[in-house]
Design a protein around this motif. Structure first.
Motif, PDB file in Angstrom:
ATOM      1  N   LYS A  88       4.366  12.189   3.181  1.00 31.95           N
ATOM      2  CA  LYS A  88       5.154  13.030   2.275  1.00 31.95           C
ATOM      3  C   LYS A  88       4.926  14.498   2.636  1.00 31.95           C
ATOM      4  N   PRO A  89       5.904  15.355   2.412  1.00 26.13           N
ATOM      5  CA  PRO A  89       5.771  16.767   2.784  1.00 26.13           C
ATOM      6  C   PRO A  89       4.785  17.493   1.872  1.00 26.13           C
ATOM      7  N   PRO A  90       4.259  18.612   2.316  1.00 23.19           N
ATOM      8  CA  PRO A  90       3.334  19.386   1.468  1.00 23.19           C
ATOM      9  C   PRO A  90       3.999  19.783   0.152  1.00 23.19           C
ATOM     10  N   GLY A  91       3.277  19.656  -0.919  1.00 20.90           N
ATOM     11  CA  GLY A  91       3.794  20.017  -2.230  1.00 20.90           C
ATOM     12  C   GLY A  91       4.490  18.886  -2.962  1.00 20.90           C
ATOM     13  N   ALA A  92       4.826  17.822  -2.253  1.00 20.90           N
ATOM     14  CA  ALA A  92       5.476  16.674  -2.899  1.00 20.90           C
ATOM     15  C   ALA A  92       4.444  15.848  -3.654  1.00 20.90           C
ATOM     16  N   LYS A  93       4.872  15.211  -4.715  1.00 23.04           N
ATOM     17  CA  LYS A  93       3.988  14.376  -5.534  1.00 23.04           C
ATOM     18  C   LYS A  93       4.347  12.899  -5.321  1.00 23.04           C
ATOM     19  N   ALA A  94       3.372  12.111  -4.905  1.00 17.24           N
ATOM     20  CA  ALA A  94       3.613  10.692  -4.640  1.00 17.24           C
ATOM     21  C   ALA A  94       3.714   9.924  -5.942  1.00 17.24           C
ATOM     22  N   ARG A  95       4.776   9.188  -6.107  1.00 10.77           N
ATOM     23  CA  ARG A  95       4.912   8.262  -7.239  1.00 10.77           C
ATOM     24  C   ARG A  95       4.509   6.861  -6.821  1.00 10.77           C
ATOM     25  N   VAL A  96       4.847   6.490  -5.593  1.00 10.46           N
ATOM     26  CA  VAL A  96       4.370   5.253  -4.973  1.00 10.46           C
ATOM     27  C   VAL A  96       3.865   5.652  -3.597  1.00 10.46           C
ATOM     28  N   ASN A  97       2.587   5.466  -3.337  1.00 11.33           N
ATOM     29  CA  ASN A  97       1.968   6.006  -2.129  1.00 11.33           C
ATOM     30  C   ASN A  97       1.621   4.900  -1.138  1.00 11.33           C
ATOM     31  N   ASP A  98       2.488   4.683  -0.150  1.00 11.03           N
ATOM     32  CA  ASP A  98       2.230   3.732   0.938  1.00 11.03           C
ATOM     33  C   ASP A  98       1.780   2.365   0.411  1.00 11.03           C
ATOM     34  N   GLU A  99       2.625   1.696  -0.306  1.00 12.82           N
ATOM     35  CA  GLU A  99       2.257   0.416  -0.914  1.00 12.82           C
ATOM     36  C   GLU A  99       3.125  -0.716  -0.386  1.00 12.82           C
ATOM     37  N   TRP A 100       2.603  -1.940  -0.507  1.00 13.07           N
ATOM     38  CA  TRP A 100       3.391  -3.128  -0.210  1.00 13.07           C
ATOM     39  C   TRP A 100       4.410  -3.341  -1.312  1.00 13.07           C
ATOM     40  N   LEU A 101       5.584  -3.781  -0.934  1.00 15.58           N
ATOM     41  CA  LEU A 101       6.647  -4.058  -1.899  1.00 15.58           C
ATOM     42  C   LEU A 101       6.861  -5.557  -1.959  1.00 15.58           C
ATOM     43  N   PRO A 102       6.576  -6.200  -3.106  1.00 12.91           N
ATOM     44  CA  PRO A 102       6.736  -7.659  -3.198  1.00 12.91           C
ATOM     45  C   PRO A 102       8.178  -8.090  -2.900  1.00 12.91           C
ATOM     46  N   PHE A 103       8.297  -9.276  -2.351  1.00 16.06           N
ATOM     47  CA  PHE A 103       9.603  -9.825  -1.954  1.00 16.06           C
ATOM     48  C   PHE A 103      10.582  -9.847  -3.122  1.00 16.06           C
ATOM     49  N   ASP A 104      10.160 -10.421  -4.260  1.00 19.32           N
ATOM     50  CA  ASP A 104      11.076 -10.540  -5.391  1.00 19.32           C
ATOM     51  C   ASP A 104      11.452  -9.178  -5.964  1.00 19.32           C
ATOM     52  N   GLU A 105      10.517  -8.240  -5.921  1.00 22.07           N
ATOM     53  CA  GLU A 105      10.808  -6.901  -6.426  1.00 22.07           C
ATOM     54  C   GLU A 105      11.825  -6.191  -5.547  1.00 22.07           C
ATOM     55  N   TYR A 106      11.714  -6.385  -4.243  1.00 23.99           N
ATOM     56  CA  TYR A 106      12.685  -5.775  -3.332  1.00 23.99           C
ATOM     57  C   TYR A 106      14.075  -6.369  -3.554  1.00 23.99           C
ATOM     58  N   ALA A 107      14.169  -7.677  -3.672  1.00 29.93           N
ATOM     59  CA  ALA A 107      15.469  -8.326  -3.878  1.00 29.93           C
ATOM     60  C   ALA A 107      16.099  -7.913  -5.202  1.00 29.93           C
ATOM     61  N   SER A 108      15.270  -7.648  -6.214  1.00 28.28           N
ATOM     62  CA  SER A 108      15.788  -7.298  -7.541  1.00 28.28           C
ATOM     63  C   SER A 108      16.428  -5.919  -7.572  1.00 28.28           C
ATOM     64  N   ASP A 109      16.239  -5.116  -6.520  1.00 21.27           N
ATOM     65  CA  ASP A 109      16.849  -3.785  -6.468  1.00 21.27           C
ATOM     66  C   ASP A 109      18.344  -3.843  -6.191  1.00 21.27           C
ATOM     67  N   PHE A 110      18.854  -5.003  -5.802  1.00 25.47           N
ATOM     68  CA  PHE A 110      20.262  -5.120  -5.424  1.00 25.47           C
ATOM     69  C   PHE A 110      21.113  -5.616  -6.597  1.00 25.47           C
ATOM     70  N   VAL A 111      22.420  -5.400  -6.460  1.00 26.80           N
ATOM     71  CA  VAL A 111      23.349  -5.758  -7.534  1.00 26.80           C
ATOM     72  C   VAL A 111      23.325  -7.254  -7.817  1.00 26.80           C
ATOM     73  N   GLU A 112      23.247  -8.053  -6.760  1.00 25.22           N
ATOM     74  CA  GLU A 112      23.189  -9.511  -6.904  1.00 25.22           C
ATOM     75  C   GLU A 112      21.853 -10.000  -6.335  1.00 25.22           C
ATOM     76  N   PRO A 113      20.777  -9.899  -7.115  1.00 22.61           N
ATOM     77  CA  PRO A 113      19.445 -10.229  -6.596  1.00 22.61           C
ATOM     78  C   PRO A 113      19.308 -11.676  -6.130  1.00 22.61           C
ATOM     79  N   ASP A 114      19.972 -12.617  -6.800  1.00 25.24           N
ATOM     80  CA  ASP A 114      19.862 -14.023  -6.397  1.00 25.24           C
ATOM     81  C   ASP A 114      20.426 -14.241  -4.988  1.00 25.24           C
ATOM     82  N   SER A 115      21.599 -13.664  -4.733  1.00 25.73           N
ATOM     83  CA  SER A 115      22.214 -13.802  -3.415  1.00 25.73           C
ATOM     84  C   SER A 115      21.377 -13.097  -2.354  1.00 25.73           C
ATOM     85  N   MET A 116      20.864 -11.922  -2.701  1.00 27.27           N
ATOM     86  CA  MET A 116      20.040 -11.193  -1.747  1.00 27.27           C
ATOM     87  C   MET A 116      18.758 -11.957  -1.451  1.00 27.27           C
TER      88      MET A 116
END
Length: 244
Positions: A88-116
């Motif tokens: 992240k650039p200087p002065g920026a504040k990390a909300r999520v700092n270099d973390e693993w993203l679970p499979f189901d959580e990633y799929a849930s970001d889409f409009v049709e999570p089941d299909s994704m």
């Protein structure tokens, strides 16, 4: 004639068909019997061209050197994927700092999570890493690296191209334009969305970049109350691809 009724197949037809099948079977059996009584015919000699690899191992000290890490992309992406996220650039504040993203959580970001969810499984999803920071008054940057298993399905390419395919659509979740090619990527594009305006709220500006390198797909979003320049989203995408 076209108006003439089609005749039904009666027993006579079936008997003729059965006799024909029996004749074929009998002929085949006779052929096998004749062949079994014959002496085996020797096969011709196979051509034996010179072998393309050395007959002996190379002497010690003359073996081929392994590729350096900067040229062997597989050795980089097989390590900790989180370490390939840009800083992240200087002065920026990390909300999520270099973390693993679970499979189901990633799929849930889409409009049709089941299909994704199903599509990601078919493309042999392996893992995902994310980084999220805020900058200035209202800017948020979201970066995801999505890795797929090495296979004939080319999951990273399928996923990135699938996302790029709907970006020109006139839809709430699409950019509504073709975007611009990402220099040096060969496959990446970046987009500026139409700003969302709602009474009583600050306008929402959105930019996105999509690209892939090897088995890793890059997905970058910028959100801001102020207009986002093409340079901002392009520079982030270029930096992230350099890390891969």
């Amino acid at each position: 004639m076209e108006n003439q009724r089609r005749r039904r197949r009666g027993r006579t037809t079936l008997l003729i068909a059965a006799a024909a099948v029996l004749g074929v079977v009998a002929g085949t059996a006779t052929g096998y019997a004749v062949q079994a009584d014959r002496e085996p015919t020797p096969l011709p000699l196979l051509a034996q061209p010179g072998l393309t690899y050395p007959a002996k191992s190379l002497p010690k000290g003359k073996e081929a050197e392994p590729l350096p890490a900067k040229e062997d992309t597989r050795s980089r992406t097989n390590g900790d994927l989180r370490k390939l996220l840009i800083a992240k650039p200087p002065g920026a504040k990390a909300r999520v700092n270099d973390e693993w993203l679970p499979f189901d959580e990633y799929a849930s970001d889409f409009v049709e999570p089941d299909s994704m969810f199903e599509d990601l499984l078919k493309d042999e999803f392996r893992r995902a890493a994310c980084l999220l920071w805020t900058q200035g008054e209202n800017r948020t940057v979201d970066i995801k690296l999505v890795q797929f298993r090495a296979s004939y399905r080319l999951g990273a390419a399928n996923h990135a191209e699938g996302q790029q395919a709907y970006m020109p659509d006139d839809h709430k979740f699409s950019a509504g334009n073709e975007g611009d090619p990402l220099p040096g990527s060969g496959n990446g594009r970046y987009y500026l969305y139409k700003p969302e305006r709602k009474a009583g709220y600050l306008p929402l500006h959105h930019a996105r970049a999509l690209a892939y390198r090897g088995d890793v797909m890059v997905d970058i979003h910028i959100f801001d109350a102020k207009p986002i320049s093409k340079k901002d989203i392009r520079t982030l995408a270029e930096r992230q691809l350099e890390r891969l």
